[in-house]
Design a protein around this motif. Structure first.
Motif, PDB file in Angstrom:
ATOM      1  N   LEU A 131       0.831  -1.219   0.000  1.00  0.00           N
ATOM      2  CA  LEU A 131       0.000   0.000   0.000  1.00  0.00           C
ATOM      3  C   LEU A 131       0.863   1.266   0.000  1.00  0.00           C
ATOM      4  O   LEU A 131       0.417   2.315   0.464  1.00  0.00           O
ATOM      5  N   HIS A 134      -0.635   4.576  -1.110  1.00  0.00           N
ATOM      6  CA  HIS A 134      -1.915   5.018  -0.527  1.00  0.00           C
ATOM      7  C   HIS A 134      -1.747   5.629   0.855  1.00  0.00           C
ATOM      8  O   HIS A 134      -2.743   5.883   1.530  1.00  0.00           O
ATOM      9  N   LYS A 137      -4.046   8.327   2.318  1.00  0.00           N
ATOM     10  CA  LYS A 137      -5.508   8.203   2.226  1.00  0.00           C
ATOM     11  C   LYS A 137      -6.092   7.880   3.596  1.00  0.00           C
ATOM     12  O   LYS A 137      -5.407   7.360   4.473  1.00  0.00           O
ATOM     13  N   LEU A 142     -10.442   3.585   0.963  1.00  0.00           N
ATOM     14  CA  LEU A 142      -9.838   2.307   0.547  1.00  0.00           C
ATOM     15  C   LEU A 142     -10.901   1.218   0.449  1.00  0.00           C
ATOM     16  O   LEU A 142     -11.978   1.324   1.040  1.00  0.00           O
ATOM     17  N   GLN A 146      -7.995  -3.614   1.135  1.00  0.00           N
ATOM     18  CA  GLN A 146      -6.892  -2.689   1.455  1.00  0.00           C
ATOM     19  C   GLN A 146      -6.931  -2.313   2.933  1.00  0.00           C
ATOM     20  O   GLN A 146      -5.894  -2.259   3.594  1.00  0.00           O
TER      21      GLN A 146
END
Ligand code: ADP
Ligand code: MG
Length: 362
Positions: A131, A134, A137, A142, A146
């Motif tokens: 990940l 990401h 985030k 997600l 995730q």
């Protein structure tokens, strides 16, 4: 090495007692992937919570590296949970208003690691579960798979010896479940992973051992383990959990900042209380001052007089006594020696602002 020895656990609600674990004895190797299967209500979650120190057992013993936990205090459980156990829950349990990097970092705050190192390790853990791009985030941005990988990264950040997962694929579709299971298998390559699931196919495919529970009892074990004395390692010294003062302050501040509206409202409500007390105090002060003023005004209407010639009170008393025919001498009756003096009589004493009447008699 982890060993459950005749563990019993029951929950009592009102008059009803539900036995969740009934004399469970089970030993785990230091490195294996155990799946715990069983119908709903068979005690799987309870067993995982007991192993992880989230719940306490009623009877039996949990042995960690051959050491009993019966005498464990809260502090010891904290250290055990923080340093040796990683948890993965079905519902991820991520903090929604923080980035996933902050979520993973949070798991390190109790380990006394510096802020820089925390960030680096959290980032690396997220890269390890795929990940890396990401990290900024929030969980809501997600997918389920995730989010579960974030939860696994968080559980692994302290490099625990034991990873406990309660239905980690329970909320995921079959495709995403496979990704999470692949990750768990990789994690299990060098530590103990205990996973609760009610998907027998996944359990058979991925785990090295399957334990089945029914009504709080073990009904089958595909690869039982009976530890020999050689398996007893010497216990690792416990690392105490601690959080720096600045870290605690920063966490509280972050928490306040995420709920600005609520913080403002709370501050406003608090100030209403303080303002209310101040208002009552000043009102009371004003009323007191008013009463005092009225008293002074009233008393000044009746000025005190001090006369140069007094009158003899005893003569009145003598009259009274003579009327009753008791004695002739008033002074003797009263027990007063004849004297010349000055008497001071205070009146209005309770109000506190009375005047003084001076009496003069011979
Ligand atoms: P599983 O995870 O296998 O579905 P659990 O371990 O959650 O089962 O629960 C085992 C039994 O204990 C169930 O009958 C459940 O109703 C009961 N139980 C679990 N937790 C509690 C609790 N906090 N209070 C009362 N009863 C509970
Ligand atoms: Mg459960």
């Amino acid at each position: 090495m982890l060993q459950l020895s005749h563990i019993c656990k029951s929950y009592t609600t009102n008059a009803f007692t539900q036995v969740a674990l009934d004399d469970v004895s089970l030993s785990f190797r230091d490195n294996e992937f155990v799946s715990i299967l069983g119908p709903s209500g068979s005690g799987k979650t309870t067993m995982l919570n007991v192993i992880g120190g989230l719940d306490h057992f009623d009877g039996g013993d949990l042995l960690i590296d051959g050491i009993s936990t019966r005498e464990f205090r809260d502090r010891d459980w904290d250290a055990y949970r923080n340093n040796r156990i990683g948890f993965v829950f079905q519902s991820y349990n991520l903090i929604p208003h923080q980035t996933i990097l902050a979520n993973v970092e949070l798991a390190l705050t109790l380990s006394g690691v510096s802020a820089m190192e925390r960030r680096d390790r959290a980032y690396q853990a997220l890269v390890d579960v795929g990940l890396g791009e990401h990290v900024d985030k929030r969980p809501s941005q997600l997918s389920g798979g995730q989010m579960q990988r974030v939860a696994i990264a968080r559980a692994l950040i302290n490099d625990p010896e034991i990873l406990l997962a309660d239905e980690p694929t329970g909320a995921l579709d079959s495709h995403t479940s496979v990704q999470v299971m692949d990750l768990l298998r990789e994690v299990a390559s060098d530590r103990l992973v205990i996973m609760v699931t009610h998907n027998p196919d996944l359990a058979r495919e991925y785990s090295t051992r399957i334990v089945e529970l029914a009504d709080g009892r073990i009904c089958s074990d595909t690869n039982p383990f009976v530890p020999s004395p050689a398996d007893m390692r010497t216990a690792k010294p416990a690392v105490r959990t601690s959080m720096g003062f600045l870290t605690a302050l920063a966490l509280s501040f972050n928490n306040l900042m995420t709920k600005k509206g609520r913080t403002l409202m709370t501050a406003f409500a608090g100030s209403i209380g303080i303002i209310g007390i101040a208002a009552i105090l000043s009102l009371a002060n004003g009323v007191n001052a008013y009463i005092q003023e009225v008293e002074e005004d009233t008393l000044s209407v009746y000025p005190l007089q001090i006369m140069s010639s007094g009158f003899d009170l005893t003569s009145m008393l003598v009259d009274t006594q003579t009327d009753q025919g008791e004695a002739d001498d008033g002074q003797a009756v009263l027990g007063l020696e004849p004297f010349v003096g000055l008497g001071v009589l205070q009146f209005g004493g309770d109000v506190g602002h009375g005047g003084y009447l001076l009496l003069w008699w011979e």
